[in-house]
Design an enzyme around this catalytic site. Structure first.
Site, PDB file in Angstrom:
ATOM      1  N   ASP A  11       0.809  -1.102  -0.066  1.00 10.90           N
ATOM      2  CA  ASP A  11      -0.028  -0.172   0.028  1.00 10.90           C
ATOM      3  C   ASP A  11       1.004   1.139  -0.070  1.00 10.90           C
ATOM      4  O   ASP A  11       2.160   1.168   0.349  1.00 10.90           O
ATOM      5  CB  ASP A  11      -0.843   0.193   1.161  1.00 10.90           C
ATOM      6  CG  ASP A  11      -2.020   1.201   1.274  1.00 10.90           C
ATOM      7  OD1 ASP A  11      -2.398   1.476  -0.052  1.00 10.90           O
ATOM      8  OD2 ASP A  11      -1.989   1.662   2.534  1.00 10.90           O
ATOM      9  N   SER A  12       0.115   2.284  -0.512  1.00 13.62           N
ATOM     10  CA  SER A  12       1.011   3.537  -0.232  1.00 13.62           C
ATOM     11  C   SER A  12       1.376   3.933   1.214  1.00 13.62           C
ATOM     12  O   SER A  12       2.341   4.755   1.456  1.00 13.62           O
ATOM     13  CB  SER A  12       0.225   4.878  -0.917  1.00 13.62           C
ATOM     14  OG  SER A  12      -0.916   4.792   0.075  1.00 13.62           O
ATOM     15  N   TYR A  43      -0.979   8.712  -2.187  1.00 11.19           N
ATOM     16  CA  TYR A  43      -0.687   8.403  -3.688  1.00 11.19           C
ATOM     17  C   TYR A  43      -2.020   9.022  -4.272  1.00 11.19           C
ATOM     18  O   TYR A  43      -2.015   9.471  -5.405  1.00 11.19           O
ATOM     19  CB  TYR A  43      -0.720   7.028  -4.073  1.00 11.19           C
ATOM     20  CG  TYR A  43       0.641   6.333  -3.979  1.00 11.19           C
ATOM     21  CD1 TYR A  43       1.593   6.852  -3.166  1.00 11.19           C
ATOM     22  CD2 TYR A  43       0.634   4.918  -4.336  1.00 11.19           C
ATOM     23  CE1 TYR A  43       2.884   6.138  -3.524  1.00 11.19           C
ATOM     24  CE2 TYR A  43       1.876   4.060  -4.425  1.00 11.19           C
ATOM     25  CZ  TYR A  43       2.784   4.757  -3.850  1.00 11.19           C
ATOM     26  OH  TYR A  43       4.299   4.148  -3.776  1.00 11.19           O
ATOM     27  N   GLY A  44      -3.111   9.137  -3.514  1.00 13.06           N
ATOM     28  CA  GLY A  44      -4.426   9.581  -4.211  1.00 13.06           C
ATOM     29  C   GLY A  44      -4.655  10.960  -5.045  1.00 13.06           C
ATOM     30  O   GLY A  44      -5.216  10.870  -5.716  1.00 13.06           O
ATOM     31  N   CYS A  74      -4.275  -1.391  -2.508  1.00 16.19           N
ATOM     32  CA  CYS A  74      -4.417  -0.050  -2.403  1.00 16.19           C
ATOM     33  C   CYS A  74      -5.160   0.118  -3.903  1.00 16.19           C
ATOM     34  O   CYS A  74      -4.725  -0.265  -4.914  1.00 16.19           O
ATOM     35  CB  CYS A  74      -2.860   0.571  -2.510  1.00 16.19           C
ATOM     36  SG  CYS A  74      -2.971   2.297  -3.135  1.00 16.19           S
ATOM     37  N   ASN A  75      -6.284   0.906  -3.667  1.00 21.97           N
ATOM     38  CA  ASN A  75      -7.314   1.186  -4.836  1.00 21.97           C
ATOM     39  C   ASN A  75      -6.575   2.153  -5.818  1.00 21.97           C
ATOM     40  O   ASN A  75      -6.621   1.881  -7.005  1.00 21.97           O
ATOM     41  CB  ASN A  75      -8.537   1.798  -4.273  1.00 21.97           C
ATOM     42  CG  ASN A  75      -9.315   0.808  -3.705  1.00 21.97           C
ATOM     43  OD1 ASN A  75     -10.169   0.007  -4.149  1.00 21.97           O
ATOM     44  ND2 ASN A  75      -9.052   0.696  -2.263  1.00 21.97           N
ATOM     45  N   THR A  76      -5.640   3.090  -5.441  1.00 15.36           N
ATOM     46  CA  THR A  76      -5.166   4.181  -6.166  1.00 15.36           C
ATOM     47  C   THR A  76      -4.007   3.421  -7.082  1.00 15.36           C
ATOM     48  O   THR A  76      -4.230   3.873  -8.222  1.00 15.36           O
ATOM     49  CB  THR A  76      -4.670   4.963  -5.372  1.00 15.36           C
ATOM     50  OG1 THR A  76      -5.636   5.403  -4.378  1.00 15.36           O
ATOM     51  CG2 THR A  76      -4.362   6.381  -6.286  1.00 15.36           C
ATOM     52  N   GLU A 159      -4.174   9.535   8.011  1.00 16.99           N
ATOM     53  CA  GLU A 159      -2.560   9.242   8.271  1.00 16.99           C
ATOM     54  C   GLU A 159      -2.148  10.039   9.426  1.00 16.99           C
ATOM     55  O   GLU A 159      -1.004   9.866   9.880  1.00 16.99           O
ATOM     56  CB  GLU A 159      -1.708   9.648   6.969  1.00 16.99           C
ATOM     57  CG  GLU A 159      -1.894   8.327   5.739  1.00 16.99           C
ATOM     58  CD  GLU A 159      -1.196   7.305   6.171  1.00 16.99           C
ATOM     59  OE1 GLU A 159      -0.215   7.395   6.671  1.00 16.99           O
ATOM     60  OE2 GLU A 159      -1.361   6.009   5.692  1.00 16.99           O
ATOM     61  N   CYS A 193     -11.192   2.662  -0.551  1.00 15.65           N
ATOM     62  CA  CYS A 193     -10.211   2.969  -0.202  1.00 15.65           C
ATOM     63  C   CYS A 193      -9.574   2.226   0.912  1.00 15.65           C
ATOM     64  O   CYS A 193     -10.489   2.413   2.038  1.00 15.65           O
ATOM     65  CB  CYS A 193      -9.741   4.681   0.127  1.00 15.65           C
ATOM     66  SG  CYS A 193      -8.143   5.195   0.803  1.00 15.65           S
ATOM     67  N   THR A 194      -8.458   1.711   1.030  1.00 10.88           N
ATOM     68  CA  THR A 194      -8.102   0.901   2.149  1.00 10.88           C
ATOM     69  C   THR A 194      -7.815   1.641   3.647  1.00 10.88           C
ATOM     70  O   THR A 194      -7.685   1.140   4.665  1.00 10.88           O
ATOM     71  CB  THR A 194      -6.905  -0.060   1.848  1.00 10.88           C
ATOM     72  OG1 THR A 194      -5.949   0.988   1.461  1.00 10.88           O
ATOM     73  CG2 THR A 194      -7.090  -0.850   0.844  1.00 10.88           C
ATOM     74  N   HIS A 195      -7.755   2.830   3.305  1.00  8.44           N
ATOM     75  CA  HIS A 195      -7.781   3.638   4.584  1.00  8.44           C
ATOM     76  C   HIS A 195      -9.053   3.848   5.360  1.00  8.44           C
ATOM     77  O   HIS A 195      -9.115   4.159   6.517  1.00  8.44           O
ATOM     78  CB  HIS A 195      -7.270   5.284   4.199  1.00  8.44           C
ATOM     79  CG  HIS A 195      -5.805   5.271   4.236  1.00  8.44           C
ATOM     80  ND1 HIS A 195      -4.965   4.531   3.186  1.00  8.44           N
ATOM     81  CD2 HIS A 195      -4.831   5.697   5.027  1.00  8.44           C
ATOM     82  CE1 HIS A 195      -3.740   4.878   3.229  1.00  8.44           C
ATOM     83  NE2 HIS A 195      -3.624   5.492   4.457  1.00  8.44           N
TER      84      HIS A 195
END
Ligand code: DGL
Length: 275
Positions: A11-12, A43-44, A74-76, A159, A193-195
């Protein structure tokens, strides 16, 4: 065949831990390597070219570590880089290895959840701009209309561990309103989004009760189980030492401090000098 390949999870930043946590629930016996590119996250909001370049560097790194299977959690990165890596780059990196993303498995499942045929998608600006969810849904579920809302403030809030602060409420409500203004009959929302699972409580309490909200961890984990059943030649290479090794491109301490929020328990990570 010798089992000597861990599963790579990328992931980012820390969001991919929400996916890794679910992998460990359903597939606890394997070895995993997690890499968060925290030094270059988020990254988004980055361009297609940059996300592709960073993701490709990460994928090469995983194969250098001996992985045969890498999950872009990571979707992005899945939206902007996965297809090109699969079609163009992978053949130059590995003979037999595979790279999978999170968009396809999520789309396969999410389409079965709506009754009104209107799905809402919260995602990063990059994922929204890529149209990946729209295209996959059109392909797999032609009767469904997807409505996207970019939420550029959510990842920075998460984050920076400010997401549970009352100050975050404004941006949670803002993107919910913008999505529901697009289409009132949305009955299913995907946190793409994994966040975002870290905001799921706040999101759910602001939505009408008839709207169901899904995040991706369980869906992607079930899909991995299914993938490994269908691909025994890959499965037979995965080592089964029940270990998880964490790497970050940022200072290890910074990642360690925040990781429990995403992962549910403390971790000890290693700093990676460069990708
Ligand atoms: N967690 C990533 C995703 O699923 C995005 C985070 C970022 O913007 O770097 O899209």
């Amino acid at each position: 065949m010798t089992r000597n390949c861990p599963i790579g999870v990328f992931d980012s930043g820390s969001g991919g831990l929400t996916i890794l946590k679910e992998f460990l629930e359903v597939l606890p016996d394997y070895d995993y390597i997690y890499l968060g590119d925290h030094a270059r996250a988020p990254y988004g909001t980055r361009s297609f070219e940059i996300v592709y370049e960073y993701t490709l560097q990460a994928v090469k790194w995983f194969f250098d570590q001996g992985c045969e299977l890498v999950i872009i959690a990571c979707n992005t990165a899945s939206a902007k880089a996965l297809r090109t890596i699969q079609q163009k780059d992978l053949q130059h990196i590995t003979k037999t290895g595979r790279v999978l993303g999170v968009i396809r498995p999520t789309t396969e499942i999410i389409g079965s959840k709506t009754k009104t045929n209107h799905i809402g998608i919260f995602a990063t600006t990059g994922t929204v701009a890529s149209q990946s969810y729209i295209l996959e849904l059109e392909h797999l579920w032609p009767n469904i209309i997807a409505h996207q809302q970019a939420c550029p403030m959510w990842v920075p809030l998460i984050e920076n561990n400010e997401h549970l602060d009352p100050g975050a409420d404004y941006f949670v409500q803002k993107y919910i309103d913008l999505l529901l203004e697009q289409e009132a009959s949305i009955d299913t929302i995907l946190l793409a989004c994994t966040h975002y699972p870290l905001l799921s409580h706040k999101i759910k309490e602001r939505l009408p009760a008839h709207i169901q909200v899904f995040d991706q961890g369980e869906i992607v984990a079930k899909s991995l189980v299914n993938y490994l059943e269908r691909h025994p030649t890959i499965e037979q290479k995965i080592s089964t030492g029940r270990s998880v090794t964490f790497y970050t491109t940022e200072h290890a301490e910074r990642f360690n401090e925040k990781a429990a929020l995403f992962f549910g328990k403390n971790i000890q990570s290693k700093h990676l000098e460069r990708l």
